[in-house]
Scaffold this motif. Structure first.
Motif, mmCIF file in Angstrom:
data_model
loop_
_atom_site.group_PDB
_atom_site.id
_atom_site.type_symbol
_atom_site.label_atom_id
_atom_site.label_comp_id
_atom_site.label_asym_id
_atom_site.label_seq_id
_atom_site.Cartn_x
_atom_site.Cartn_y
_atom_site.Cartn_z
ATOM 1 N N GLY A 52 4.261 1.777 -9.373
ATOM 2 C CA GLY A 52 3.527 1.614 -8.817
ATOM 3 C C GLY A 52 4.030 -0.408 -8.509
ATOM 4 O O GLY A 52 4.554 -0.227 -8.265
ATOM 5 N N HIS A 83 0.102 -0.749 -4.324
ATOM 6 C CA HIS A 83 -1.359 -0.555 -5.019
ATOM 7 C C HIS A 83 -1.266 0.783 -5.101
ATOM 8 O O HIS A 83 -2.631 0.438 -5.404
ATOM 9 C CB HIS A 83 -1.839 -2.151 -4.484
ATOM 10 C CG HIS A 83 -1.593 -3.156 -4.849
ATOM 11 N ND1 HIS A 83 -1.628 -3.896 -6.202
ATOM 12 C CD2 HIS A 83 -0.963 -3.702 -4.264
ATOM 13 C CE1 HIS A 83 -1.504 -4.831 -5.930
ATOM 14 N NE2 HIS A 83 -1.360 -5.162 -5.358
ATOM 15 N N ASN A 84 -0.857 1.333 -4.107
ATOM 16 C CA ASN A 84 -1.426 2.640 -3.662
ATOM 17 C C ASN A 84 -0.714 3.824 -5.318
ATOM 18 O O ASN A 84 0.237 4.714 -5.682
ATOM 19 C CB ASN A 84 -0.607 3.424 -3.009
ATOM 20 C CG ASN A 84 -1.364 4.305 -2.222
ATOM 21 O OD1 ASN A 84 -1.666 5.726 -3.151
ATOM 22 N ND2 ASN A 84 -0.564 5.002 -1.216
ATOM 23 N N GLU A 85 -2.130 3.404 -6.548
ATOM 24 C CA GLU A 85 -2.314 4.540 -7.459
ATOM 25 C C GLU A 85 -1.725 5.715 -7.379
ATOM 26 O O GLU A 85 -1.619 6.570 -8.387
ATOM 27 C CB GLU A 85 -3.244 3.809 -8.110
ATOM 28 C CG GLU A 85 -3.260 1.890 -8.750
ATOM 29 C CD GLU A 85 -4.234 2.270 -9.654
ATOM 30 O OE1 GLU A 85 -4.981 3.212 -10.151
ATOM 31 O OE2 GLU A 85 -3.958 0.703 -9.916
ATOM 32 N N GLU A 117 0.283 -1.234 -0.193
ATOM 33 C CA GLU A 117 0.435 -0.056 0.548
ATOM 34 C C GLU A 117 1.121 0.941 -0.196
ATOM 35 O O GLU A 117 0.608 2.512 0.063
ATOM 36 C CB GLU A 117 -1.380 -0.027 1.456
ATOM 37 C CG GLU A 117 -1.967 -1.713 1.692
ATOM 38 C CD GLU A 117 -2.667 -1.029 -0.363
ATOM 39 O OE1 GLU A 117 -2.758 0.037 -0.287
ATOM 40 O OE2 GLU A 117 -2.750 -2.866 -0.388
ATOM 41 N N GLY A 118 2.164 1.241 -0.139
ATOM 42 C CA GLY A 118 3.138 1.951 -0.381
ATOM 43 C C GLY A 118 2.949 2.968 0.853
ATOM 44 O O GLY A 118 2.882 3.774 0.917
ATOM 45 N N LEU A 119 2.956 2.813 2.408
ATOM 46 C CA LEU A 119 2.637 2.955 3.695
ATOM 47 C C LEU A 119 4.338 3.384 3.976
ATOM 48 O O LEU A 119 4.666 2.920 4.609
ATOM 49 C CB LEU A 119 1.795 2.234 4.616
ATOM 50 C CG LEU A 119 0.994 2.077 4.670
ATOM 51 C CD1 LEU A 119 0.345 0.623 5.487
ATOM 52 C CD2 LEU A 119 0.262 2.944 4.015
ATOM 53 N N LEU A 141 -0.472 7.504 -5.056
ATOM 54 C CA LEU A 141 0.398 8.036 -4.706
ATOM 55 C C LEU A 141 1.843 8.313 -5.784
ATOM 56 O O LEU A 141 2.302 8.876 -6.141
ATOM 57 C CB LEU A 141 1.196 7.682 -3.437
ATOM 58 C CG LEU A 141 2.452 7.256 -3.365
ATOM 59 C CD1 LEU A 141 2.320 8.751 -2.469
ATOM 60 C CD2 LEU A 141 2.779 6.659 -1.866
ATOM 61 N N THR A 176 5.112 2.256 -5.281
ATOM 62 C CA THR A 176 4.276 2.289 -4.433
ATOM 63 C C THR A 176 3.028 1.827 -4.457
ATOM 64 O O THR A 176 2.337 1.960 -3.339
ATOM 65 C CB THR A 176 3.542 3.600 -4.757
ATOM 66 O OG1 THR A 176 2.928 3.685 -6.076
ATOM 67 C CG2 THR A 176 4.344 4.790 -5.530
#
Length: 218
Positions: free
Chosen positions: A113, A93-95, A65-67, A97, A91
């Motif tokens: 991504g 699955h955090n599109e 989730e790109g945390l 971001l 990143t």
């Protein structure tokens, strides 16, 4: 610890004493994807991604989730003007971001991504800035990257970070200034590299399956 469990598979031999049980304990490490079992050629990976041999390639990864505050980190790294540093942000699955970073830093950093070739990215890179999650840490140890942990969360991540710092040569930063300083000074001694290899378990999944099959046959 639960009644009726025959075997516990744990992340590292040093954790054995933490588990109070009469059950069998196997220190196999955390299972990682099969691609991490392969020793990828660093130079070939760098050529594939177009990374120059004189560059220091720094991955930014915050899990699926790109945390990770990637914008804050990239800004700090670029402001510091670190010589020959290539920043590669993944990143997951955090599109949203990925789009945000591409718009702001697309001309000066590599923005990806979700990727299926993370093992190759790690094999070709020199260092990684990430969180101290168990799976990511296991993947980094299997890849032999310099590990920089940014702002570990209280609880499990802080415990992971302390273990990785003490036994695997990881660096922990609680501010962007500290992070930049770590990168400026980062050099891994042969002793630290050997310690890292000692706690890397790329074959964990295979060893667990082998053990389970032997138990079943008995």
């Amino acid at each position: 610890v639960c009644d009726g469990v025959d075997t516990y598979f744990i992340a590292d031999e040093l954790l054995r004493d933490k588990l109070t049980t009469t059950s069998d304990i196997q220190a196999t490490g955390i299972p990682v994807r099969q691609q991490f079992m392969i020793k990828h050629d660093k130079q070939k990976c760098r050529e594939f991604f177009g990374w120059d041999e004189n560059e220091r390639v720094c991955l930014l990864m915050g899990g699926g989730e790109g945390l990770l505050p990637m914008s804050e980190i990239i800004t700090a790294l670029q402001r510091a003007a670190l010589k020959n540093l290539r920043v590669v942000a993944v990143t997951g699955h955090n599109e949203a971001l990925a789009a945000q970073l591409q718009a702001k830093y697309g001309a000066t950093a590599e923005i990806y991504g979700f990727r299926e070739d993370v093992p190759q990215l790690m094999a070709g890179a020199d260092m990684i800035i990430t969180k101290a999650g168990g799976l990511t840490s296991a993947e980094v140890l299997a890849s032999g990257l310099d590990l920089l942990i940014y702002k570990p969360l209280p609880g499990q991540e802080e415990g992971n970070a302390a273990f990785l710092q003490q036994y695997c040569g990881a660096l922990v930063a609680r501010s962007t200034d500290e992070l930049v300083q770590h990168i400026k000074n980062s050099t891994v001694s042969p002793r630290e590299a050997a310690a890292c290899n000692e706690h890397a378990h790329p074959l964990a999944a295979q060893q667990i399956v082998d053990y389970v099959m032997q138990r079943l046959q008995k």
